[in-house]
Design an enzyme around this catalytic site. Sequence first.
Site, PDB file in Angstrom:
ATOM      1  N   HIS A  67      -9.544  15.279   9.085  1.00 22.56           N
ATOM      2  CA  HIS A  67     -10.926  15.724   9.242  1.00 22.56           C
ATOM      3  C   HIS A  67     -11.765  15.300   8.041  1.00 22.56           C
ATOM      4  O   HIS A  67     -12.606  16.064   7.546  1.00 22.56           O
ATOM      5  CB  HIS A  67     -10.998  17.246   9.404  1.00 22.56           C
ATOM      6  CG  HIS A  67     -10.276  17.756  10.600  1.00 22.56           C
ATOM      7  ND1 HIS A  67      -9.197  18.616  10.513  1.00 22.56           N
ATOM      8  CD2 HIS A  67     -10.462  17.516  11.916  1.00 22.56           C
ATOM      9  CE1 HIS A  67      -8.763  18.893  11.732  1.00 22.56           C
ATOM     10  NE2 HIS A  67      -9.510  18.236  12.603  1.00 22.56           N
ATOM     11  N   HIS A  75     -13.515  16.821  20.188  1.00 21.34           N
ATOM     12  CA  HIS A  75     -12.845  16.891  18.883  1.00 21.34           C
ATOM     13  C   HIS A  75     -11.524  16.116  18.922  1.00 21.34           C
ATOM     14  O   HIS A  75     -11.256  15.266  18.061  1.00 21.34           O
ATOM     15  CB  HIS A  75     -12.594  18.351  18.515  1.00 21.34           C
ATOM     16  CG  HIS A  75     -11.843  18.541  17.233  1.00 21.34           C
ATOM     17  ND1 HIS A  75     -12.389  19.165  16.142  1.00 21.34           N
ATOM     18  CD2 HIS A  75     -10.567  18.205  16.869  1.00 21.34           C
ATOM     19  CE1 HIS A  75     -11.503  19.191  15.156  1.00 21.34           C
ATOM     20  NE2 HIS A  75     -10.377  18.630  15.590  1.00 21.34           N
ATOM     21  N   GLU A  76     -10.704  16.410  19.929  1.00 21.59           N
ATOM     22  CA  GLU A  76      -9.400  15.746  20.020  1.00 21.59           C
ATOM     23  C   GLU A  76      -9.551  14.273  20.383  1.00 21.59           C
ATOM     24  O   GLU A  76      -8.741  13.435  19.962  1.00 21.59           O
ATOM     25  CB  GLU A  76      -8.518  16.465  21.043  1.00 21.59           C
ATOM     26  CG  GLU A  76      -8.263  17.936  20.739  1.00 21.59           C
ATOM     27  CD  GLU A  76      -7.736  18.181  19.336  1.00 21.59           C
ATOM     28  OE1 GLU A  76      -7.054  17.293  18.776  1.00 21.59           O
ATOM     29  OE2 GLU A  76      -8.009  19.261  18.783  1.00 21.59           O
ATOM     30  N   HIS A  89     -10.002  12.224  17.251  1.00 24.54           N
ATOM     31  CA  HIS A  89      -8.709  11.939  16.620  1.00 24.54           C
ATOM     32  C   HIS A  89      -8.008  10.777  17.325  1.00 24.54           C
ATOM     33  O   HIS A  89      -7.495   9.857  16.682  1.00 24.54           O
ATOM     34  CB  HIS A  89      -7.808  13.180  16.676  1.00 24.54           C
ATOM     35  CG  HIS A  89      -8.163  14.244  15.693  1.00 24.54           C
ATOM     36  ND1 HIS A  89      -8.251  14.025  14.346  1.00 24.54           N
ATOM     37  CD2 HIS A  89      -8.442  15.567  15.876  1.00 24.54           C
ATOM     38  CE1 HIS A  89      -8.564  15.149  13.716  1.00 24.54           C
ATOM     39  NE2 HIS A  89      -8.692  16.111  14.634  1.00 24.54           N
TER      40      HIS A  89
END
Length: 319
Positions: free
Chosen positions: A140, A116-117, A120
């Site tokens: 998101h 997830h990170e 980003h």
Amino acid sequence: MATTDEDAALQAIATLDTLSEGQEEAKAKIDAILCSDELFVDIHELFNPYNILYFRSLLLPRVEVSWSPRLTLCAGICELVRDPNNGNKYTKIRLKLSEPLLKFRPRRDVINTLLHEAIHAYFFITTSWRHSRGDDGTGHGAAFLLLADAINSHGGYEVTVFHSFHDEVDSYRTHVWQCDGVCRSQPPFFGLVKRAMNRVPGKGDSWWQKHAEECGGRFAKVAEPEMTKAQLEKLNGLERAGRQSNKIDAWVGKDRTLTSKAAEGDTTDGFLRSKKRSPSQGSESDARKKVRTAVCCPICEETVATDEINHHLDRSHPS
């Protein structure tokens, strides 16, 4: 034309149609790590293969990965680092995973948070740092969901927008304030503010002005964690005396209650209730005095006579 998040997502997804030799090797390494019986996973060992497989080898060396003991509200964070020589320019990215929230979770939660990170970080690098705004204000948006869905489908992961570790988060929110206004009877918060750090509700909170207009109540602290030994040692004499006085009053009161019950034979194991007193044991008044005389020191936990506790504190624990 500047690269958008969607452009970057499509570029990364295109590499998954036919894996390169480097991607095949990275996938094999990931599979070997995940097929092991280890309960814990080394995020540093996994990060480079994921970088090659899913993020076009763009994350290293600009992205640093680490565990954070301070993150208690979110499972991970993607943090931009300013150039020390140019405050308007970002040169590095830090990916921090929450040690408190993830250390007891299944390792799949750690892996999903890492990915997830990393998504980003990938967008920050490919879109010249514009990803922080995004099309939904949180980062998101549609492009994030597009790339996350592709990674989930390819590797069988469960990368989501929000984590579900609500019980873990709540266990660290031990500083609690209660409002005395009308909001204390209104769901979902009932006038409670819970935080992991000792930060008093105030003007720095985004909801403060609305609360002042609609409720107007004042917040008082109603709960906090026990202080550590190091924190107790930093207290000044007045603060320490106040804590000691409160504890002594409460404990002496408790001792008196227990003494009264013991004298009446009201005990949990029935021992005093059934055992007869012999003449050598003295009167009921004497027994009551013996039970009543001792309290536990709030600093060193030594048993001290009630009428000697202040002297003990002054002698053994000077401010």
